[in-house]
Design a protein around this motif. Sequence first.
Motif, PDB file in Angstrom:
ATOM      1  N   SER A 261      57.376  52.766  77.665  1.00 47.20           N
ATOM      2  CA  SER A 261      58.903  52.363  78.622  1.00 47.20           C
ATOM      3  C   SER A 261      58.258  50.844  79.554  1.00 47.20           C
ATOM      4  O   SER A 261      58.790  50.295  79.020  1.00 47.20           O
ATOM      5  CB  SER A 261      59.082  53.361  79.817  1.00 47.20           C
ATOM      6  N   GLU A 262      57.318  51.250  79.721  1.00 44.91           N
ATOM      7  CA  GLU A 262      56.360  49.897  80.425  1.00 44.91           C
ATOM      8  C   GLU A 262      56.234  48.872  79.765  1.00 44.91           C
ATOM      9  O   GLU A 262      56.016  48.010  80.265  1.00 44.91           O
ATOM     10  CB  GLU A 262      54.914  50.108  81.513  1.00 44.91           C
TER      11      GLU A 262
ATOM     12  N   ALA B 145      65.828  53.915  82.612  1.00 48.22           N
ATOM     13  CA  ALA B 145      65.638  54.096  83.712  1.00 48.22           C
ATOM     14  C   ALA B 145      64.782  53.140  84.526  1.00 48.22           C
ATOM     15  O   ALA B 145      63.951  53.155  84.582  1.00 48.22           O
ATOM     16  CB  ALA B 145      64.888  55.513  83.117  1.00 48.22           C
ATOM     17  N   PRO B 146      65.526  53.092  85.617  1.00 45.71           N
ATOM     18  CA  PRO B 146      64.882  52.379  86.377  1.00 45.71           C
ATOM     19  C   PRO B 146      63.526  52.943  86.963  1.00 45.71           C
ATOM     20  O   PRO B 146      63.651  54.356  87.245  1.00 45.71           O
ATOM     21  CB  PRO B 146      65.251  51.671  87.834  1.00 45.71           C
ATOM     22  N   LEU B 147      62.017  52.142  86.784  1.00 42.43           N
ATOM     23  CA  LEU B 147      60.766  52.915  87.409  1.00 42.43           C
ATOM     24  C   LEU B 147      61.362  53.292  88.593  1.00 42.43           C
ATOM     25  O   LEU B 147      60.869  52.164  90.235  1.00 42.43           O
ATOM     26  CB  LEU B 147      60.317  52.025  87.241  1.00 42.43           C
ATOM     27  N   ALA B 148      60.727  54.678  89.071  1.00 42.87           N
ATOM     28  CA  ALA B 148      61.061  55.202  90.743  1.00 42.87           C
ATOM     29  C   ALA B 148      59.620  54.964  91.158  1.00 42.87           C
ATOM     30  O   ALA B 148      58.439  55.031  90.914  1.00 42.87           O
ATOM     31  CB  ALA B 148      60.818  56.684  90.491  1.00 42.87           C
ATOM     32  N   ALA B 149      59.371  55.135  92.795  1.00 48.61           N
ATOM     33  CA  ALA B 149      58.527  54.635  93.527  1.00 48.61           C
ATOM     34  C   ALA B 149      57.815  55.791  93.346  1.00 48.61           C
ATOM     35  O   ALA B 149      58.802  57.329  93.213  1.00 48.61           O
ATOM     36  CB  ALA B 149      58.747  54.547  94.965  1.00 48.61           C
ATOM     37  N   ALA B 150      56.740  56.431  92.463  1.00 49.81           N
ATOM     38  CA  ALA B 150      55.965  57.596  92.676  1.00 49.81           C
ATOM     39  C   ALA B 150      55.953  58.372  93.899  1.00 49.81           C
ATOM     40  O   ALA B 150      55.056  56.839  94.709  1.00 49.81           O
ATOM     41  CB  ALA B 150      54.751  57.198  91.633  1.00 49.81           C
TER      42      ALA B 150
END
Length: 100
Positions: free
Chosen positions: A38-39, A64-69
């Motif tokens: 996805s990236e 899906a938006p990338l969530a802060a790890a």
Amino acid sequence: MQVDQLVAELLARGDMNDETTLELNQMLEAWRQGKLDSEDEAYIRALHARLMNRTPEPDEAPAAPLAAARLDGLTIEDWRDRALRAEAELAQIEDATRNG
């Protein structure tokens, strides 16, 4: 637009360097095999939007938006700050031990 269409338009420009051309072709092959990360898809869409001077359509955004790890509730920045504080405290203790 589908990933293969985006890559085709990018390569059709004829101004990509060899490394970028190779990477785009590798990502295209991964997409064809259903294995595109996805990236990488987000990268292709952003590169296309930037070079073609347009903004991505809402339906072109990653699913899906990338969530802060987070790890144990802390972000990477929080962990970095903790590490820096710990290193500073260790340096003070070492100085005190040497001078004490």
